[in-house]
Design an enzyme around this catalytic site. Sequence first.
Site, mmCIF file in Angstrom:
data_model
loop_
_atom_site.group_PDB
_atom_site.id
_atom_site.type_symbol
_atom_site.label_atom_id
_atom_site.label_comp_id
_atom_site.label_asym_id
_atom_site.label_seq_id
_atom_site.Cartn_x
_atom_site.Cartn_y
_atom_site.Cartn_z
ATOM 1 N N GLY A 3 41.328 36.396 40.806
ATOM 2 C CA GLY A 3 41.435 37.818 40.521
ATOM 3 C C GLY A 3 40.074 38.380 40.159
ATOM 4 O O GLY A 3 39.033 37.806 40.514
ATOM 5 N N THR A 21 39.072 40.151 34.412
ATOM 6 C CA THR A 21 40.287 39.426 34.005
ATOM 7 C C THR A 21 39.950 37.960 33.756
ATOM 8 O O THR A 21 40.450 37.350 32.804
ATOM 9 C CB THR A 21 41.391 39.542 35.079
ATOM 10 O OG1 THR A 21 41.456 40.885 35.545
ATOM 11 C CG2 THR A 21 42.736 39.120 34.537
ATOM 12 N N GLU A 38 38.547 31.844 40.182
ATOM 13 C CA GLU A 38 38.014 32.365 41.455
ATOM 14 C C GLU A 38 37.991 33.876 41.327
ATOM 15 O O GLU A 38 39.039 34.518 41.327
ATOM 16 C CB GLU A 38 38.922 31.952 42.623
ATOM 17 C CG GLU A 38 39.116 30.461 42.780
ATOM 18 C CD GLU A 38 37.840 29.739 43.161
ATOM 19 O OE1 GLU A 38 36.913 30.380 43.696
ATOM 20 O OE2 GLU A 38 37.753 28.536 42.907
ATOM 21 N N GLU A 74 37.960 25.243 44.277
ATOM 22 C CA GLU A 74 39.287 24.873 44.754
ATOM 23 C C GLU A 74 39.135 24.361 46.184
ATOM 24 O O GLU A 74 38.045 24.276 46.709
ATOM 25 C CB GLU A 74 40.221 26.089 44.645
ATOM 26 C CG GLU A 74 40.359 26.535 43.190
ATOM 27 C CD GLU A 74 41.431 27.592 42.942
ATOM 28 O OE1 GLU A 74 41.942 28.180 43.904
ATOM 29 O OE2 GLU A 74 41.745 27.811 41.755
HETATM 30 P P1 NDP Z 1 43.250 41.220 38.707
HETATM 31 O O1 NDP Z 1 42.254 40.425 37.954
HETATM 32 O O2 NDP Z 1 43.544 42.594 38.240
HETATM 33 O O3 NDP Z 1 44.649 40.475 38.756
HETATM 34 C C1 NDP Z 1 44.817 39.152 39.236
HETATM 35 C C2 NDP Z 1 46.089 38.580 38.656
HETATM 36 O O4 NDP Z 1 45.924 38.395 37.251
HETATM 37 C C3 NDP Z 1 47.300 39.494 38.814
HETATM 38 O O5 NDP Z 1 48.434 38.695 39.015
HETATM 39 C C4 NDP Z 1 47.311 40.216 37.482
HETATM 40 O O6 NDP Z 1 48.543 40.782 37.137
HETATM 41 C C5 NDP Z 1 46.957 39.078 36.541
HETATM 42 N N1 NDP Z 1 46.424 39.490 35.245
HETATM 43 C C6 NDP Z 1 45.921 40.678 34.862
HETATM 44 N N2 NDP Z 1 45.511 40.628 33.570
HETATM 45 C C7 NDP Z 1 45.762 39.360 33.133
HETATM 46 C C8 NDP Z 1 45.544 38.677 31.899
HETATM 47 N N3 NDP Z 1 44.972 39.267 30.849
HETATM 48 N N4 NDP Z 1 45.887 37.383 31.823
HETATM 49 C C9 NDP Z 1 46.439 36.751 32.873
HETATM 50 N N5 NDP Z 1 46.689 37.345 34.064
HETATM 51 C C10 NDP Z 1 46.338 38.637 34.200
HETATM 52 O O7 NDP Z 1 42.771 41.213 40.216
HETATM 53 P P2 NDP Z 1 43.409 42.008 41.430
HETATM 54 O O8 NDP Z 1 44.843 41.625 41.593
HETATM 55 O O9 NDP Z 1 43.038 43.445 41.302
HETATM 56 O O10 NDP Z 1 42.645 41.344 42.673
HETATM 57 C C11 NDP Z 1 41.418 41.776 43.120
HETATM 58 C C12 NDP Z 1 40.305 40.904 42.589
HETATM 59 O O11 NDP Z 1 40.529 39.558 42.959
HETATM 60 C C13 NDP Z 1 38.964 41.264 43.168
HETATM 61 O O12 NDP Z 1 38.005 41.273 42.143
HETATM 62 C C14 NDP Z 1 38.686 40.146 44.138
HETATM 63 O O13 NDP Z 1 37.329 39.912 44.393
HETATM 64 C C15 NDP Z 1 39.327 39.001 43.460
HETATM 65 N N6 NDP Z 1 39.597 37.927 44.407
HETATM 66 C C16 NDP Z 1 38.856 36.780 44.334
HETATM 67 C C17 NDP Z 1 39.046 35.770 45.252
HETATM 68 C C18 NDP Z 1 38.272 34.497 45.170
HETATM 69 O O14 NDP Z 1 38.689 33.525 45.790
HETATM 70 N N7 NDP Z 1 37.172 34.439 44.452
HETATM 71 C C19 NDP Z 1 40.030 35.895 46.331
HETATM 72 C C20 NDP Z 1 40.767 37.132 46.287
HETATM 73 C C21 NDP Z 1 40.538 38.110 45.363
HETATM 74 P P3 NDP Z 1 48.979 42.249 37.646
HETATM 75 O O15 NDP Z 1 47.985 42.746 38.600
HETATM 76 O O16 NDP Z 1 50.271 41.973 38.267
HETATM 77 O O17 NDP Z 1 49.066 43.103 36.425
#
Ligand code: NDP
Length: 487
Positions: free
Chosen positions: A231, A235, A253, A466
């Site tokens: 994500g 986060t 990641e 990973e």
């Molecule tokens: P977020 O960080 O907003 O969310 C990722 C996941 O974490 C979601 O399921 C979200 O829940 C959950 N989440 C949010 N806050 C918390 C917390 N405090 N503790 C635990 N879990 C939490 O990312 P996005 O979904 O907006 O995805 C986009 C981001 O992901 C971009 O920055 C992108 O670059 C990155 N990404 C990285 C990849 C990699 O391999 N490096 C691959 C793909 C994406 P919810 O959204 O349901 O509230």
Amino acid sequence: MPVAPFKTIQNLINGQFQAPIDGHYMDNYEPATGQVYALTPESNERDLQQAVAAAEQAFPAWANTAAEDKAKVLHRLADLIESNQDDLAKAETIDNGKPITLAKNVDIYRAAANIRFFANALTQFSSESHAMEDVAINYTLRDPLGVVACISPWNLPLYLFTWKIAPALAAGNTVIAKPSEITPMTAYLFSELCVEAGLPAGVLNVLHGTGPSIGAPLTTHPKIKAISFTGGSSTGTAIKLATANQHKKLSLELGGKNPTLVFADCDFDRTVEQVARSAFANQGQICLCGSRIYIERSIYKKFLHALVKQVEQIKIGDPLLDDTQFGALVSKSHMQKVLSYITLAQQEGGQVLTGGQSISIAGRCKDGYFVQPTLISGLDNRCRTNQEEIFGPVCTLQPFDHDDEAVSYANDSAYGLAASIWSQDINRCHRIAKQLNTGIVWINCWLLRDLRTPFGGMKASGSGREGGLEALRFFTEPKNVCVQFNY
Ligand code: NDP
């Protein structure tokens, strides 16, 4: 497995589908139409307690299940994903806004490939031994960790969900998985397939909900031994801080701001085509998309014009149509964020070469979240547009004069996920690949993935790797046993 016009998603806990205990649901939107089409559970700590108890109970039997038997279940799961490929692709497209051909050929295809890869890998996984001449032998035990958390984002919903769950299960752990609240549908359909494949109750538990309602409590739960998270970087930092005194294993990641380096000796036409793809696939919402394009000055103008022409040919439309190449952004708030960055880029002195606007697609998609693929030039490398992750269809173009300058622009970023190099001078490509501070470098290709290779980023793009054996190692605890000879 028909995709119903309206669905109420359920959690999977201990092999049972159930409503969230407190009965709270959230609206789930179809981004291409802007309409609510499903309800998602807003789970909380009460659901979590049940899932943890189920996963704990299931752990010893699953950990001790013979490798061949674990592999059989995972192969059945991969078969089921393949036989439901069309329905899953349609569900992914409705939920996420991505073109259906991409959903089918990348997301769903790779989800099945992930599961199959780890089904095979677990039967081949082995540990090391280290002999000390005739004194002793060390051998390494690699035991599963216990109950682990897998948390995934919205951009490649099923693909990234399976990317984590498959190695966690293959290594003998039981799992509590949380998909993004924005794209929960294929995780739900996947949980149905897990039951159909015969995965024992409690081995995989899927909890839907938001970051605050279920993500955060999941990461800090004392019984969770490891967290595999994909994500945003902020986060990831929040998870690191929240778990700092708990000594869990973390694989993070995170975001990217990936450089694309185009040299004058590249294969021009193919590079234009592939750079456009790497910038705008999935509407620029792939963590690996190249969003900073650096072009050698001698071909800068020619390349810029050709790229604009190429990008203007991308077919934007209803993502459910087979010939659509570019669909909707995932949500209204994300669309607004992307548009605000286009405004920022202009305030910072950038010139929009093509795109720059939200658009309405006539017909059923008239209220969808569509933004044109956008190219911007004239910006300094240090400006916010070039430093912050936009995660949408917005790319900048900058000229460079020599190799060292290209490398220094590319590395001048808080992020370090991926880069691509386009040149026919293979010696230069190798040299620059070594100099780039990114976890992944593609030379004359992009998004070409071998599942055996380590995957992940440096700096704000995350920690840990990973993929392949790295993932199996992450989900196991190594223990060295030293046996002295002649005792
Ligand atoms: P977020 O960080 O907003 O969310 C990722 C996941 O974490 C979601 O399921 C979200 O829940 C959950 N989440 C949010 N806050 C918390 C917390 N405090 N503790 C635990 N879990 C939490 O990312 P996005 O979904 O907006 O995805 C986009 C981001 O992901 C971009 O920055 C992108 O670059 C990155 N990404 C990285 C990849 C990699 O391999 N490096 C691959 C793909 C994406 P919810 O959204 O349901 O509230």
